[in-house]
Motif scaffolding. Sequence first.
Motif, PDB file in Angstrom:
ATOM      1  N   GLY A 296      30.830  40.052  16.030  1.00 56.42           N
ATOM      2  CA  GLY A 296      29.390  40.045  16.259  1.00 56.42           C
ATOM      3  C   GLY A 296      29.036  39.958  17.729  1.00 56.42           C
ATOM      4  N   ALA A 297      29.762  39.109  18.459  1.00 57.15           N
ATOM      5  CA  ALA A 297      29.538  39.016  19.904  1.00 57.15           C
ATOM      6  C   ALA A 297      29.889  40.314  20.597  1.00 57.15           C
ATOM      7  N   PHE A 298      30.930  40.980  20.106  1.00 56.19           N
ATOM      8  CA  PHE A 298      31.347  42.278  20.640  1.00 56.19           C
ATOM      9  C   PHE A 298      30.215  43.295  20.516  1.00 56.19           C
ATOM     10  N   LEU A 299      29.603  43.365  19.328  1.00 54.93           N
ATOM     11  CA  LEU A 299      28.495  44.302  19.104  1.00 54.93           C
ATOM     12  C   LEU A 299      27.266  43.888  19.899  1.00 54.93           C
ATOM     13  N   LEU A 300      27.000  42.584  19.922  1.00 54.88           N
ATOM     14  CA  LEU A 300      25.800  42.074  20.584  1.00 54.88           C
ATOM     15  C   LEU A 300      25.807  42.372  22.075  1.00 54.88           C
ATOM     16  N   SER A 301      26.963  42.261  22.700  1.00 53.68           N
ATOM     17  CA  SER A 301      27.049  42.435  24.145  1.00 53.68           C
ATOM     18  C   SER A 301      27.152  43.887  24.573  1.00 53.68           C
ATOM     19  N   GLY A 302      27.321  44.792  23.594  1.00 54.00           N
ATOM     20  CA  GLY A 302      27.572  46.172  23.959  1.00 54.00           C
ATOM     21  C   GLY A 302      28.946  46.350  24.554  1.00 54.00           C
ATOM     22  N   ALA A 303      29.878  45.456  24.179  1.00 48.08           N
ATOM     23  CA  ALA A 303      31.204  45.473  24.786  1.00 48.08           C
ATOM     24  C   ALA A 303      32.030  46.673  24.371  1.00 48.08           C
ATOM     25  N   HIS A 304      31.552  47.451  23.349  1.00 43.91           N
ATOM     26  CA  HIS A 304      32.268  48.674  23.006  1.00 43.91           C
ATOM     27  C   HIS A 304      32.210  49.684  24.147  1.00 43.91           C
ATOM     28  N   GLU A 305      31.329  49.410  25.134  1.00 45.34           N
ATOM     29  CA  GLU A 305      31.252  50.245  26.327  1.00 45.34           C
ATOM     30  C   GLU A 305      31.854  49.538  27.552  1.00 45.34           C
ATOM     31  N   LEU A 306      32.479  48.401  27.307  1.00 41.55           N
ATOM     32  CA  LEU A 306      32.953  47.557  28.398  1.00 41.55           C
ATOM     33  C   LEU A 306      34.170  48.139  29.109  1.00 41.55           C
ATOM     34  N   ARG A 307      34.115  48.147  30.417  1.00 41.49           N
ATOM     35  CA  ARG A 307      35.280  48.428  31.242  1.00 41.49           C
ATOM     36  C   ARG A 307      35.684  47.118  31.893  1.00 41.49           C
ATOM     37  N   VAL A 308      36.873  46.663  31.564  1.00 42.10           N
ATOM     38  CA  VAL A 308      37.282  45.336  32.006  1.00 42.10           C
ATOM     39  C   VAL A 308      37.489  45.338  33.521  1.00 42.10           C
ATOM     40  N   GLY A 309      36.723  44.489  34.189  1.00 38.07           N
ATOM     41  CA  GLY A 309      36.821  44.378  35.635  1.00 38.07           C
ATOM     42  C   GLY A 309      37.263  42.990  36.047  1.00 38.07           C
ATOM     43  N   LEU A 310      37.194  42.707  37.348  1.00 37.73           N
ATOM     44  CA  LEU A 310      37.648  41.428  37.881  1.00 37.73           C
ATOM     45  C   LEU A 310      36.874  40.261  37.265  1.00 37.73           C
ATOM     46  N   GLY A 311      35.553  40.383  37.218  1.00 33.43           N
ATOM     47  CA  GLY A 311      34.749  39.309  36.650  1.00 33.43           C
ATOM     48  C   GLY A 311      35.064  39.071  35.189  1.00 33.43           C
ATOM     49  N   ASP A 312      35.272  40.158  34.432  1.00 33.08           N
ATOM     50  CA  ASP A 312      35.612  40.024  33.015  1.00 33.08           C
ATOM     51  C   ASP A 312      36.931  39.279  32.836  1.00 33.08           C
ATOM     52  N   LEU A 313      37.906  39.552  33.698  1.00 32.45           N
ATOM     53  CA  LEU A 313      39.202  38.891  33.601  1.00 32.45           C
ATOM     54  C   LEU A 313      39.091  37.394  33.868  1.00 32.45           C
ATOM     55  N   TRP A 314      38.244  37.005  34.821  1.00 32.98           N
ATOM     56  CA  TRP A 314      38.024  35.587  35.093  1.00 32.98           C
ATOM     57  C   TRP A 314      37.426  34.900  33.864  1.00 32.98           C
ATOM     58  N   VAL A 315      36.438  35.522  33.241  1.00 32.26           N
ATOM     59  CA  VAL A 315      35.798  34.908  32.072  1.00 32.26           C
ATOM     60  C   VAL A 315      36.765  34.854  30.892  1.00 32.26           C
ATOM     61  N   ILE A 316      37.580  35.907  30.713  1.00 30.42           N
ATOM     62  CA  ILE A 316      38.596  35.900  29.661  1.00 30.42           C
ATOM     63  C   ILE A 316      39.548  34.719  29.859  1.00 30.42           C
ATOM     64  N   ALA A 317      39.969  34.499  31.103  1.00 28.41           N
ATOM     65  CA  ALA A 317      40.892  33.400  31.393  1.00 28.41           C
ATOM     66  C   ALA A 317      40.257  32.048  31.073  1.00 28.41           C
ATOM     67  N   SER A 318      38.935  31.927  31.227  1.00 22.24           N
ATOM     68  CA  SER A 318      38.264  30.647  30.969  1.00 22.24           C
ATOM     69  C   SER A 318      38.264  30.280  29.489  1.00 22.24           C
TER      70      SER A 318
END
Length: 305
Positions: free
Chosen positions: A137-159
């Motif tokens: 649901g969060a995936f759909l809500l954020s529009g992450a199906h269009e997400l290109r993983v960048g530096l900021g995304d990697l920091w948040v993933i690590a958190s």
Amino acid sequence: MTRLQANLLLTLVALIWGSAFVAQNQGMADVGPLLFTGVRFLIGAAVVLPLAVLEWRRLGRAGRPLGRVDALHIAGLGVLMTLGAVMQQVGIQFTSVTNAGFLTALYVPLVPVLAWALLRQVAHWSVWPAAFGCLAGAFLLSGAHELRVGLGDLWVIASALPWAFHVLMVGRWADRMGAPFLVACGQFAVCGLLSLLAALATEPLHWQGLVSAAGPILYTGVLSVGVAFTGQVIAQRYAHAADAAIILSSETLFAATFGHLLLNEHLNAAGWLGCGLMLACILSVQLMPLVGTLRRRQILTNPSN
């Protein structure tokens, strides 16, 4: 506190955290992530300090003062909070609020896995589909199906990993100590001091920057830290860690709502579907265990049936 009351309090916590994503993003225009995190968590500690002092005195009168092991547990929670908050805050500088909200929700499926692996806690079966449903649901809500993983995304993933450990352990240790306000205040102080020391060593510090960011810092310090994180500590004494993770993941839904109201962001059809899926999962993890309990009571009351 009943299980339902604890879940409602966790829902309020998620609402406050969802709104705080906007303030955290806006605060980065004037100060660095370490300084922002350090000051807001010290403000949160100051908010809870009067209640922590009263609790300390109550435990002393009851002959149950906290010991060295308790202090180490509180410090450990503070370290986990520092890692999660700082990495998330660094990531928010380089990614969107919606992506940060989604990627933070990665801790949701990690909590029941860690609970089983480390504590041998077996969650109600409904937690597993609900956890992955919330993630979808969060995936759909954020529009992450269009997400290109960048530096900021990697920091948040690590958190997500320290946040998962924190959600798993905070209720367990607060309940064992019987001191939710001391746990909350102590972990805030550790997080604030560690972040501030790191900021002094690595970031340029300007008083004018703090003044300009005063609004976001005060909002996140008083409400997101002082009120919401303390509410999490209290509620998780009465809620299963996996259930709490699912309910707290609704911060993504609230982040989208406040993004629409305050930043004029709009949801597409996939976003609305994600909201509905998350809401269904949050309700199911609260209602399904109750259904089983009612059935068992009915069998015990009417064994012939």
